[in-house]
Each structure stands twice: as structure tokens, then as C-alpha cells.
Scaffold this active site. Sequence first.
Site, short mmCIF file in Angstrom:
data_model
loop_
_atom_site.label_atom_id
_atom_site.label_comp_id
_atom_site.label_asym_id
_atom_site.label_seq_id
_atom_site.Cartn_x
_atom_site.Cartn_y
_atom_site.Cartn_z
N CYS A 2 27.25 37.31 -19.37
CA CYS A 2 26.94 36.31 -20.62
C CYS A 2 27.46 34.88 -20.05
CB CYS A 2 27.31 36.55 -21.86
SG CYS A 2 26.90 38.12 -22.30
N ARG A 27 23.99 34.06 -15.44
CA ARG A 27 24.92 34.85 -15.70
C ARG A 27 24.27 35.96 -16.66
NH1 ARG A 27 30.04 33.16 -14.98
NH2 ARG A 27 30.84 34.56 -16.68
N TRP A 76 23.73 39.13 -21.35
CA TRP A 76 23.29 40.10 -20.76
C TRP A 76 23.89 41.23 -21.35
CZ3 TRP A 76 26.02 43.82 -17.86
CH2 TRP A 76 25.24 44.70 -16.81
N ASN A 102 31.92 35.90 -24.27
CA ASN A 102 31.50 36.47 -22.86
C ASN A 102 32.69 37.47 -22.66
OD1 ASN A 102 30.99 37.17 -20.21
ND2 ASN A 102 32.18 35.28 -19.47
N GLY A 103 32.29 38.84 -22.40
CA GLY A 103 33.45 39.73 -22.27
C GLY A 103 33.14 41.12 -23.11
N GLU A 477 22.56 45.38 4.06
CA GLU A 477 22.29 43.96 3.74
C GLU A 477 20.89 43.66 3.54
OE1 GLU A 477 23.83 42.36 1.44
OE2 GLU A 477 23.08 40.38 1.26
N LYS A 481 18.70 43.55 -0.11
CA LYS A 481 18.08 42.09 -0.31
C LYS A 481 16.64 42.69 -1.13
CE LYS A 481 20.49 39.96 -0.81
NZ LYS A 481 21.88 39.88 -0.81
N GLU A 484 16.62 44.56 -4.31
CA GLU A 484 17.14 44.02 -5.68
C GLU A 484 15.96 42.92 -6.09
OE1 GLU A 484 20.78 41.64 -5.66
OE2 GLU A 484 20.61 41.04 -3.62
N HIS A 500 19.67 62.69 12.39
CA HIS A 500 20.61 63.57 11.45
C HIS A 500 20.15 63.76 9.94
CE1 HIS A 500 23.57 64.01 14.59
NE2 HIS A 500 23.65 62.59 14.68
N LYS A 599 23.61 37.52 -11.96
CA LYS A 599 24.43 36.76 -11.02
C LYS A 599 26.01 37.25 -10.89
CE LYS A 599 24.81 34.19 -7.24
NZ LYS A 599 24.25 35.03 -6.03
O1 M6R Z 1 30.39 37.54 -6.96
P1 M6R Z 1 30.32 38.66 -6.13
O2 M6R Z 1 30.37 38.54 -4.54
O3 M6R Z 1 31.72 39.52 -6.12
O4 M6R Z 1 29.23 39.75 -6.30
C1 M6R Z 1 29.18 41.03 -5.88
C2 M6R Z 1 27.94 41.56 -6.22
O5 M6R Z 1 27.66 41.49 -7.63
C3 M6R Z 1 26.71 40.74 -5.54
O6 M6R Z 1 26.74 40.67 -4.07
C4 M6R Z 1 25.30 41.42 -5.64
O7 M6R Z 1 25.13 42.79 -5.23
C5 M6R Z 1 24.10 40.44 -5.54
N1 M6R Z 1 23.31 40.54 -6.32
C6 M6R Z 1 23.70 40.79 -4.07
O8 M6R Z 1 22.44 40.11 -3.64
#
Ligand code: M6R
Length: 604
Positions: A2, A27, A76, A102-103, A477, A481, A484, A500, A599
Site C-alpha cells: 500500500c 505499491r 494492496w 500501510n502495514g 531471471e 521476467k 511475472e 535429469h 512493486k
Molecule cells: O525490492 P526488492 O529487491 O527487495 O524486491 C524483491 C522482489 O520482490 C522483486 O525482485 C520481485 O521479484 C520483482 N517483481 C521481480 O521483477
Amino acid sequence: MCGIVGYIGKRNVVPVLLYGLQRLEYRGYDSAGIAVLEKEENRIIVEKQVGKIRDLQEYLWNKKIEGHVGIAHTRWATHGPPTIENAHPHISRKGTIAIVHNGIIENYLELRKELIEKGYKFRSETDTEVIAHLLEEEYEENLLKTVFKVIEKLEGAYALGIISTYEPDKIIGVRKGSPLIVGVGKGENLIASDIPAVLEYTKDIIALDDEEISVLKKDSVEIYGFNGAKKEKKTFHVTWDVSIAEKGGFKHFMQKEIHEQPRTVGDTITGFSSQDIENLFSSIKDINRIVIIACGTSFHAGLVGKFWIEKFARVPVEVDYASEFRYRDYILNRKTLVLGISQSGETADTRFAMLDATKKSGAKTLALVNVVGSSLSRESDFVLYTYCGPEIGVAATKTFTAQLVVLYLFSLKLAQYRGLLSEEDFKQKYKELLHIPSVIEEVLKKDDEIKNISYRYMNAKDFLFLGRGINYPIALEGALKLKEISYIHAEGYPAGEMKHGPIALIDENMPVVVVSPKDSLYEKTLSNIQEVKARKGKVISVATDGDKSMKEISDEVIYIPEVKDELYPIVTIVPLQILAYHIATLLGKDVDQPRNLAKTVTVE
Ligand code: M6R
């Protein structure tokens, strides 16, 4: 998760709050709302909508709400689904106090029960609503004193924004465990979860620490500790412009951020030595083990970092998911360095794992973050920064390559301090690293070519990503990408592991992206590609310029310039980011705000 924002000053508060919410939408974006103090009748008007900020904006379009004090929230969902009732702000029974939060309030059920026994009726399922009622219940002529009383009852993590008709000349901000900053303007002041939300109005910022309360009036800002003592806090001036947080001509933030990488990699290389590295390396040169903890993309950066640190500094490294690390019987001692990697510096899993490690072991902690003044940076013994400016797209791109740069330089410097790398060798490697921004520039020119490839594979149901050695984390990675932002199932695998198990998945419908630059493991990867081809899989390879064999054996090749073996990960990830971006946009997905994600993940 949030985002919260609050404003007090001379302007009409509604556009200011909406602007702030838009900057904070990364957020969380499942519902949003505003609360405005209307001066004439001294009442609080609350308006909320389910959906994104633009839905709230459209909804407010024809409503004539005027006021100079207000708070707002983008949500969120944690407690209760995204509904109007659960959206913030929440208001007290008599409508005298409104709050945004927020929290998570961990003991909210207990508090809720007590309030219900006293006759309070709850409109939402949230943990937040208890705070609004508690404030009203406890109020006796002084809002700040009431806040002190109420926070004593709250357990958990929270950033709060509070307004009240009892004292309409102020906003109170509270920080414990969730981020909150104060923007200090002229005749106007703001609170927000993050700096971009206030940049249009001021660049002078106070970063609140945990257990601090800010009292904002139009012309003053006062800060108090949770113990009631007034504090003097320094203001810092932000140098980046609000336009950095805008799309700058690109269709999406993610696309802009991918294309910013030559600059952000360059800035991070030059920024590295401007930090307090002397103090850091002289304090850690005798450590005998490094434990890296992180989540998501930052975790993948840690996996690459392990290769470099072990290769150059000869210190054993373990890399763990923060959410796993915290809940096992880990072994740390004073000779261990715990390195937490986090773009935001606010990821709850990483922060709490680091705090736990410090408390239990006395191990030294180092944070690698992008956001200056973030919680993790303040909670760690040492901090190193990436120099990327704000990253708005939910998918981490520019901060990943910048994290790699810092980890590379960290490993070289540690090697130097341990007497394993000469000054001359360091300079040579530094020179080669300085060449990387222009190499990335070359890769970015392949954007159209990669878009064409994306057309051909956008309808695949699954993808495999393969890599070996230092490029194996890049396969992970690349898969993250793609999944997500496009919602296509994708898996990253070490190329040698394929036989394997995962090789059973391969048929003519399975695209296999192979990270296969001409490095020391090239021949081995080539054999793995043969294995895929023998089973009719479709190979999309990322290969080094001039590699003709790769052209013959692959269905598609994305060529990248040749660099030193150890530097390939900073380059090979770029075409995979572009591939994921194009596949997702061709499928019509919202790449900047993919479903179910936010994010910054500030809940465990
Ligand atoms: O802010 P952070 O680097 O701690 O965030 C970690 C993950 O939440 C973040 O990398 C997430 O996996 C991204 N959406 C990846 O693109």
C-alpha cells in the site's frame, strides 16, 4: 504493501492527493481512496473506488470536493478482499477521525473484539479500522497525546496518516516498520510512503525513522519519538527530477527502465567509489563467510554475486531466499557477513531476516539497496547503493544490472583488501567494466529484432530458460521476467541438469531460451542445445557476435557483443528483459502493473 500520502497547505488537496497516489501506484493498485477535511462545515469527506487510481480519478471528476488538508491511500489487499468497504481511508464512528495505513496490525482481532464489546460497529474486514475507532475512543482534547496512547496498544508494522475534525490544522504521520517520509514545502507540507509522491511540491525531505511521529501544520513540521521526546531531524535535498519518475516518451515504465540501463549501469560504476568503501572493506576484510539473503530478482543477483565473490575474494558464499532463511536454524557468527540485497530496501522478508540475523548472531550486516534512506539501509551496519533513480515498473530491470555492477566491484575490492588482486589487475577489470554501458547500448538496438521473435513465440504455453555457470542465474531471471508480466509458465534451469528430468517436457511446441555466450562453458552448452534440437524443441539462443555454429543449430539467435567471460551476465539479461517485455505487451498485458503483484512487498 500500500501507499499513503497526505497534504496540508494552500492548494486544493484533491489533485495533490491524486498526483501522489499515481506516483505510489507501484505499491498496490486494487483500490484507492481519499479523505478531505472540509473547512466550512468541519467535516471529513471520504471517497473510495475499487480499481486503479484512474478509476478513482474518473469517479471524482464531477464531485466538487474542496479542502486544504487530506490523506489518501492506494491498497494492496491483505485483510479482506478489494472492496469499497475495505479500501482506505477508514473513518471513526462519529466521523471525526480518518486514517490511512500501510502495514499489518497483528493484534487487530483482539482489539476489534474489545471495541465491539464497547458497542463499536465495524464496516470493513481490515485490520486498519480498529485504529480509527481506538483514536476516537481515547481522544481527550489532544490528538497527538491520543496517538501516543493508541500506538501503545498496536502490535505489528505500520505507517499511518491521520486527520481529525477535532484539530483540523494538522496531519499526523506515524512510522513503525513501514516507510514514511515528510516533504517539507513552503507554506505546505506532505507525508508519503515514498519520495516521488511529493516531488512536484518539494524536494526537501525528512526520512522518518522507525518509532517516530511527525506533526505537520501548514507552516511547520515537528518530529517526536515514540517516547514523547521532540527530535531535531535533518532535511535532505533530492537531486533527481520528477521527470525521471515519468515515462519519458516510452510506452511503459518497464520499457523506459530497460532502455535506461546504459546510464544506470554507468552511474552505478562511477557511484561505487564515492561511497564509504574504505570503512566497509577494512571492517570486513577478515570475514570467512558471506551469506546473501534476498527475494525475487535481487536473489538472482545474489546468485551471480556468489560466483564473483568466490572466484576473486575466495570467501565461501551461500545465497538464500530471505523468506526461507529466517525460519531455519541457520549458523552465523561474528566472522560472517550477511549481505541483504533489495531494490526497495523495504521488502519485509529481507528486512526481518537481516534484523533476526543481527539479533541472534552479531554478524555484520551490509545492505545493497537502490532507495536512499530505506529501512534496510538504516538497519544495516553498512550500505552500498545502486544509482538507478526510482524504478516504477513492477518487473525489476535496471536495478538488477546495477546490483550486478555493485556485486562485481564488491568482489574485486574485497579481493584487493584480502591481498588477492593487485591494483593493476583491479584497474584493468574496472576499465573493462566501464565498457559495459556501450555494450548494453548495442544490445538495445536489437529491440525490433527481438520484437519479431516475440511475435513467433507469444502464443507458447510454456518456456524453458537454460544457462550454465554464471549465466544460470540469468536463465532464472529471464524466466521470472517472462512469467511475472506475460503470465506464461516459464522455468529456469541449469542447462546440464536438463537431462535429469526437464528434457521430458521438450517437444515441437516448447521454446527453449538458451543463454549461450562464448565463454569457458560454451562447448558444454552447445551439446545441451543439440539435445533440445534432437527432441524438436525450438531454440532461441543468446550468443556472442560472430558465433556461426549457434546460427546453424538454433531457430533464432540474438547476438550480443563479446565481453570478458565474467561480465556476460550484465549483458545477457538485457535481451531476455526485452523478450519478456514484447511478449507481454503483444499479449496485451499490463506490464507495469501485472496482476496480483506489487512493486514493494512489505508484508511477509
Ligand atoms: O525490492 P526488492 O529487491 O527487495 O524486491 C524483491 C522482489 O520482490 C522483486 O525482485 C520481485 O521479484 C520483482 N517483481 C521481480 O521483477
